[in-house]
Write a protein that holds these residues in place. Structure first.
Motif, PDB file in Angstrom:
ATOM      1  N   LEU A 113       0.820  -1.217   0.000  1.00  0.00           N
ATOM      2  CA  LEU A 113       0.000   0.000   0.000  1.00  0.00           C
ATOM      3  C   LEU A 113       0.852   1.265   0.000  1.00  0.00           C
ATOM      4  O   LEU A 113       0.516   2.253  -0.659  1.00  0.00           O
ATOM      5  CB  LEU A 113      -0.935  -0.010   1.216  1.00  0.00           C
ATOM      6  CG  LEU A 113      -1.979  -1.131   1.222  1.00  0.00           C
ATOM      7  CD1 LEU A 113      -2.768  -1.119   2.530  1.00  0.00           C
ATOM      8  CD2 LEU A 113      -2.915  -0.982   0.029  1.00  0.00           C
ATOM      9  N   THR A 115       3.831   1.672  -1.299  1.00  0.00           N
ATOM     10  CA  THR A 115       4.387   1.849  -2.644  1.00  0.00           C
ATOM     11  C   THR A 115       3.322   2.401  -3.586  1.00  0.00           C
ATOM     12  O   THR A 115       3.581   3.328  -4.373  1.00  0.00           O
ATOM     13  CB  THR A 115       4.917   0.492  -3.173  1.00  0.00           C
ATOM     14  OG1 THR A 115       5.878  -0.004  -2.233  1.00  0.00           O
ATOM     15  CG2 THR A 115       5.551   0.637  -4.537  1.00  0.00           C
ATOM     16  N   LEU A 116       2.117   1.834  -3.497  1.00  0.00           N
ATOM     17  CA  LEU A 116       1.023   2.307  -4.357  1.00  0.00           C
ATOM     18  C   LEU A 116       0.705   3.765  -4.071  1.00  0.00           C
ATOM     19  O   LEU A 116       0.530   4.579  -4.983  1.00  0.00           O
ATOM     20  CB  LEU A 116      -0.230   1.458  -4.134  1.00  0.00           C
ATOM     21  CG  LEU A 116      -0.165   0.021  -4.658  1.00  0.00           C
ATOM     22  CD1 LEU A 116      -1.370  -0.763  -4.174  1.00  0.00           C
ATOM     23  CD2 LEU A 116      -0.102   0.020  -6.178  1.00  0.00           C
ATOM     24  N   GLU A 117       0.647   4.106  -2.777  1.00  0.00           N
ATOM     25  CA  GLU A 117       0.317   5.482  -2.390  1.00  0.00           C
ATOM     26  C   GLU A 117       1.358   6.450  -2.956  1.00  0.00           C
ATOM     27  O   GLU A 117       1.015   7.470  -3.546  1.00  0.00           O
ATOM     28  CB  GLU A 117       0.236   5.568  -0.860  1.00  0.00           C
ATOM     29  CG  GLU A 117      -0.434   6.830  -0.335  1.00  0.00           C
ATOM     30  CD  GLU A 117       0.492   8.014  -0.281  1.00  0.00           C
ATOM     31  OE1 GLU A 117      -0.011   9.136  -0.185  1.00  0.00           O
ATOM     32  OE2 GLU A 117       1.729   7.843  -0.339  1.00  0.00           O
ATOM     33  N   PHE A 120       1.136   6.623  -6.877  1.00  0.00           N
ATOM     34  CA  PHE A 120      -0.017   7.368  -7.386  1.00  0.00           C
ATOM     35  C   PHE A 120       0.083   8.853  -7.061  1.00  0.00           C
ATOM     36  O   PHE A 120      -0.414   9.688  -7.824  1.00  0.00           O
ATOM     37  CB  PHE A 120      -1.329   6.747  -6.903  1.00  0.00           C
ATOM     38  CG  PHE A 120      -1.784   5.656  -7.833  1.00  0.00           C
ATOM     39  CD1 PHE A 120      -2.384   5.974  -9.044  1.00  0.00           C
ATOM     40  CD2 PHE A 120      -1.552   4.328  -7.535  1.00  0.00           C
ATOM     41  CE1 PHE A 120      -2.756   4.973  -9.939  1.00  0.00           C
ATOM     42  CE2 PHE A 120      -1.919   3.322  -8.416  1.00  0.00           C
ATOM     43  CZ  PHE A 120      -2.526   3.641  -9.626  1.00  0.00           C
ATOM     44  N   ASN A 139       7.077  -4.106 -14.112  1.00  0.00           N
ATOM     45  CA  ASN A 139       5.998  -5.020 -13.751  1.00  0.00           C
ATOM     46  C   ASN A 139       6.556  -6.440 -13.602  1.00  0.00           C
ATOM     47  O   ASN A 139       6.233  -7.331 -14.391  1.00  0.00           O
ATOM     48  CB  ASN A 139       4.920  -4.948 -14.837  1.00  0.00           C
ATOM     49  CG  ASN A 139       3.665  -5.704 -14.466  1.00  0.00           C
ATOM     50  OD1 ASN A 139       3.415  -5.983 -13.289  1.00  0.00           O
ATOM     51  ND2 ASN A 139       2.869  -6.048 -15.462  1.00  0.00           N
ATOM     52  N   TYR A 144       1.771  -6.233 -11.341  1.00  0.00           N
ATOM     53  CA  TYR A 144       0.805  -5.128 -11.411  1.00  0.00           C
ATOM     54  C   TYR A 144      -0.255  -5.313 -12.517  1.00  0.00           C
ATOM     55  O   TYR A 144      -0.982  -4.367 -12.836  1.00  0.00           O
ATOM     56  CB  TYR A 144       1.545  -3.800 -11.628  1.00  0.00           C
ATOM     57  CG  TYR A 144       2.243  -3.280 -10.385  1.00  0.00           C
ATOM     58  CD1 TYR A 144       1.513  -2.875  -9.274  1.00  0.00           C
ATOM     59  CD2 TYR A 144       3.635  -3.183 -10.330  1.00  0.00           C
ATOM     60  CE1 TYR A 144       2.150  -2.387  -8.139  1.00  0.00           C
ATOM     61  CE2 TYR A 144       4.285  -2.701  -9.195  1.00  0.00           C
ATOM     62  CZ  TYR A 144       3.532  -2.299  -8.106  1.00  0.00           C
ATOM     63  OH  TYR A 144       4.157  -1.817  -6.979  1.00  0.00           O
ATOM     64  N   LEU A 147      -3.781  -4.142 -11.780  1.00  0.00           N
ATOM     65  CA  LEU A 147      -3.863  -2.688 -11.548  1.00  0.00           C
ATOM     66  C   LEU A 147      -3.981  -1.947 -12.881  1.00  0.00           C
ATOM     67  O   LEU A 147      -4.767  -1.003 -13.029  1.00  0.00           O
ATOM     68  CB  LEU A 147      -2.623  -2.230 -10.780  1.00  0.00           C
ATOM     69  CG  LEU A 147      -2.602  -0.775 -10.342  1.00  0.00           C
ATOM     70  CD1 LEU A 147      -3.696  -0.507  -9.310  1.00  0.00           C
ATOM     71  CD2 LEU A 147      -1.242  -0.425  -9.744  1.00  0.00           C
TER      72      LEU A 147
END
Ligand code: AMP
Length: 199
Positions: A113, A115-117, A120, A139, A144, A147
């Motif tokens: 989470l 890394t995603l935050e 983005f 990837n 991913y 996603l």
């Protein structure tokens, strides 16, 4: 000590190693590849998970790597003790701002989470025209895939302009990921970067 290179890439990746050995192998391969090319690394400053493997492999190859870690995470994320340079900051926001300011490009590896935050936020900052630096997702092992299927859905359903898809480049190999960054041409105008006339 290795001097700070002129070109630095911020690497976003997990504080855990993940379940597939391909993930930490990718972190290590990236650390070595950037060190060998004389490209510096900016990252979250931790010694654990993907982050730790990235840092250790870069240092073993005599590369340059600097960490930006919030005070509150210094112990929790086991701040790496042997970096080329380390910055301890007051907040998560200060960390992201500093990582943006100190890097020329971004590479995203598998992570959770956090890394995603972080990824983005960098992508949406590009969408807003706050920066015009390239971001490439490596990837690894298709981590991913879902996603990006969802991102296509967001475009198809009219929430993300198709032109903004360019803010995220997805590659399946290390060479493609690095080529994307090194061949990047920064747009000369903000309007060109944002494709305002096409959206
Ligand atoms: P994870 O992918 O969850 O293992 O987290 C990777 C890194 O992202 C860790 O160093 C986290 O501290 C960091 N992180 C998590 N949430 C945030 C946030 N809101 N802003 C900046 N960094 C974050």
């Amino acid at each position: 000590m290795t001097p700070r290179p002129a070109f630095n890439i911020c690497v976003l990746c997990g504080s855990r190693p993940g379940s597939d050995p391909a993930y930490i192998q990718a972190a290590e391969a990236l650390g070595v590849a950037l060190a060998e090319r004389g490209i510096g690394i900016v990252y979250g400053g931790s010694s654990i998970g993907m982050m730790g493997h990235l840092a250790d492999s870069c240092l073993a190859a005599e590369g340059y790597i600097e960490g930006v870690i919030p005070e509150a995470l210094f112990l929790k994320e086991s701040a790496h003790p042997r970096l080329s340079q380390r910055f301890v900051v007051q907040s998560m926001h200060a960390r992201k701002t500093m990582m943006l300011d100190r890097s020329n490009a971004f590479i995203v590896l598998p992570g959770g989470l956090g890394t995603l935050e972080e990824a983005f936020e960098i992508i949406t900052w590009a969408q807003l025209g706050i920066h015009a630096k390239p971001l490439a997702v490596w990837n690894v092992a298709g981590y991913y895939d879902e996603l990006f299927t969802f991102l296509q859905k967001s475009i198809a359903h009219g929430f993300v302009p198709a032109a903004h898809r360019k803010f995220v480049a997805v590659h399946s190999t290390l060479d493609e990921t690095l080529n994307h960054i090194t061949q990047w041409k920064t747009p000369t105008t903000l309007a060109k970067w944002l494709d305002r006339d096409q959206t």
